[in-house]
Design a protein around this motif. Structure first.
Motif, PDB file in Angstrom:
ATOM      1  N   HIS A 304    -116.090  50.775 -61.186  1.00  0.00           N
ATOM      2  CA  HIS A 304    -117.145  51.798 -61.262  1.00  0.00           C
ATOM      3  C   HIS A 304    -118.501  51.143 -61.555  1.00  0.00           C
ATOM      4  O   HIS A 304    -119.492  51.401 -60.863  1.00  0.00           O
ATOM      5  CB  HIS A 304    -116.765  52.804 -62.356  1.00  0.00           C
ATOM      6  CG  HIS A 304    -117.791  53.858 -62.631  1.00  0.00           C
ATOM      7  ND1 HIS A 304    -117.635  55.164 -62.240  1.00  0.00           N
ATOM      8  CD2 HIS A 304    -118.989  53.806 -63.276  1.00  0.00           C
ATOM      9  CE1 HIS A 304    -118.692  55.864 -62.624  1.00  0.00           C
ATOM     10  NE2 HIS A 304    -119.519  55.071 -63.264  1.00  0.00           N
ATOM     11  N   HIS A 314    -123.108  58.483 -59.042  1.00  0.00           N
ATOM     12  CA  HIS A 314    -121.962  59.236 -59.544  1.00  0.00           C
ATOM     13  C   HIS A 314    -121.564  60.363 -58.600  1.00  0.00           C
ATOM     14  O   HIS A 314    -122.412  60.964 -57.929  1.00  0.00           O
ATOM     15  CB  HIS A 314    -122.288  59.843 -60.914  1.00  0.00           C
ATOM     16  CG  HIS A 314    -122.269  58.847 -62.016  1.00  0.00           C
ATOM     17  ND1 HIS A 314    -122.947  59.029 -63.198  1.00  0.00           N
ATOM     18  CD2 HIS A 314    -121.663  57.640 -62.117  1.00  0.00           C
ATOM     19  CE1 HIS A 314    -122.745  57.992 -63.981  1.00  0.00           C
ATOM     20  NE2 HIS A 314    -121.979  57.125 -63.350  1.00  0.00           N
ATOM     21  N   ILE A 321    -113.560  56.499 -57.774  1.00  0.00           N
ATOM     22  CA  ILE A 321    -113.969  55.505 -58.774  1.00  0.00           C
ATOM     23  C   ILE A 321    -115.331  55.858 -59.364  1.00  0.00           C
ATOM     24  O   ILE A 321    -115.578  55.615 -60.548  1.00  0.00           O
ATOM     25  CB  ILE A 321    -113.984  54.103 -58.131  1.00  0.00           C
ATOM     26  CG1 ILE A 321    -112.540  53.609 -57.969  1.00  0.00           C
ATOM     27  CG2 ILE A 321    -114.791  53.111 -58.958  1.00  0.00           C
ATOM     28  CD1 ILE A 321    -112.387  52.383 -57.126  1.00  0.00           C
ATOM     29  N   MET A 322    -116.218  56.457 -58.573  1.00  0.00           N
ATOM     30  CA  MET A 322    -117.561  56.741 -59.067  1.00  0.00           C
ATOM     31  C   MET A 322    -117.647  58.085 -59.798  1.00  0.00           C
ATOM     32  O   MET A 322    -118.736  58.544 -60.138  1.00  0.00           O
ATOM     33  CB  MET A 322    -118.586  56.678 -57.930  1.00  0.00           C
ATOM     34  CG  MET A 322    -118.715  55.303 -57.271  1.00  0.00           C
ATOM     35  SD  MET A 322    -118.816  53.894 -58.419  1.00  0.00           S
ATOM     36  CE  MET A 322    -120.383  54.225 -59.237  1.00  0.00           C
TER      37      MET A 322
END
Ligand SMILES: [Zn+2]
Length: 366
Positions: A304, A314, A321-322
């Motif tokens: 991340h 994000h 993952i983000m």
């Protein structure tokens, strides 16, 4: 606790207002045809003969979006959006989306010598064709009180036939040894060496295994992309070779990790990030993780933070993952770089296709 650079924001409602300003020069002046808060209701921008235009508008309430259609753009088109706020205290932000409503570029602060935190500037060479592209104008997610609303103007131009920047592979170093970090945005701090015992006594014999499993998780997360992964237990790159460093160690009561910047299209090959491995103590999870689960969680956060250093923002999807909105248990899953809705902290509409952006920034695995 949250991960990454951003603090959460509270949205407030306010009233709607339309302002149309007079134009100047030869560029057509476009005013938002409110409401234009969505891609479906976007206002078309008509470019003049020199492919330039001016937008004038107002962000008139918390969460107000002005969405504009830029028309067709092709690889090598240089898109410039110069947003200023004369006579206004709006902290304006710009985000450019492709036809599939995927984020391709964003800017919140002009930075550089002109250094304004209120104005925004986009200077971006289009990587992939789309018809249409969009730009979304709003207030910054980090706008201070008094800078959420106000008028803006944007000078737009498109020039053709620039070289399309190609992807460049990136080396990532997982630093388990601790030491001092000195970064313009992270400040000066000392990170303790990575230690299973420091996470919890139940992992006191597992430091070596954890490091191997964390490395394997990060490797798997990046397996589709041109990333060379190293750890401080391996030979370092030769002198002069650039790499970004993710430090693993220490504790932070507010976050699991932090990255130096969201480095759009990875223009900086030597960024730093920190993953606070001792923040992953068993009480943050619903059940005490096995060594394998703990390594998966830490490895996902390493990926991340590395994702930020490679230009990713994000999203809101617990398998991505983000993701930054979900509780720690979600890190125990097999997260991946995937297409997902942008975090509302970034932009309440639109998607981020992490794999597409990573392919355009660093390329596919070799
Ligand atoms: Zn983050």
């Amino acid at each position: 606790m949250k991960i990454g650079l951003y603090a959460s924001r509270t949205l407030r409602a306010a009233t709607l207002l339309l302002v149309v300003l007079a134009g100047c020069g030869t560029s057509p002046v476009i005013a938002p045809d409110e409401p234009n808060d969505s891609f479906a209701s976007a206002t078309a921008v008509e470019f003049g003969p020199t492919r330039s235009a001016r937008i004038t508008g107002t962000v008139d309430r918390q969460g107000d979006l002005d969405v504009f259609i830029l028309g067709a753009l092709t690889p090598g088109d240089r898109l410039r959006l110069d947003a200023s706020t004369p006579g206004s205290t709006l902290d304006v932000t710009l985000a450019v989306f492709d036809t599939q409503q995927r984020l391709v570029y964003e800017n919140d602060d002009r930075g550089g010598e002109q250094g304004s935190l209120l104005d925004s500037y986009v200077d971006f060479i289009i990587r992939h064709a789309g018809n249409p592209y969009y730009v979304v104008v709003s207030h910054s997610a980090f706008a201070a009180s008094g800078t959420v609303t106000g008028s803006y103007q944007i000078n737009l131009s498109v020039e053709s036939d620039f070289d399309v920047p190609g992807p460049v592979g990136q080396t990532l170093l997982l630093d388990f040894d601790g030491g001092s970090v000195d970064s313009p945005t992270l400040g000066r701090t000392t990170i303790d060496p990575f230690s299973g015992r420091a996470i919890s006594p139940i992992y006191r014999s597992d430091t070596t295994l954890l490091k191997e499993l964390i490395r394997a998780t990060v490797q798997q997360n990046f397996e589709r992309f041109n990333v060379t992964l190293l750890t401080t237990d391996e030979p370092l790159p030769p002198n002069g070779e650039e790499y970004s460093t993710i430090f693993l160690g220490g504790y932070n009561s507010r976050t699991f990790g932090i990255a130096e910047q969201v480095d759009l299209y990875n223009t900086d090959f030597c960024d730093d990030a920190i993953v606070y491995s001792e923040s992953f103590s068993p009480p943050v999870f619903s059940n005490v993780p096995t060594v394998e689960q703990l390594a998966e969680a830490i490895g996902n956060i390493v990926a991340h933070e590395a994702g930020h250093l490679l230009g990713l923002n994000h999203v809101e999807d617990e398998l991505a993952i983000m993701d930054a909105a979900s509780p720690a248990d979600t890190f125990l899953q097999d997260q991946e770089f995937k297409e997902a809705p942008l975090s509302s902290d970034i932009m309440p509409i639109g998607m981020q296709d992490a794999a597409m952006l990573l392919n355009e920034a660093i390329g596919p695995s070799q």
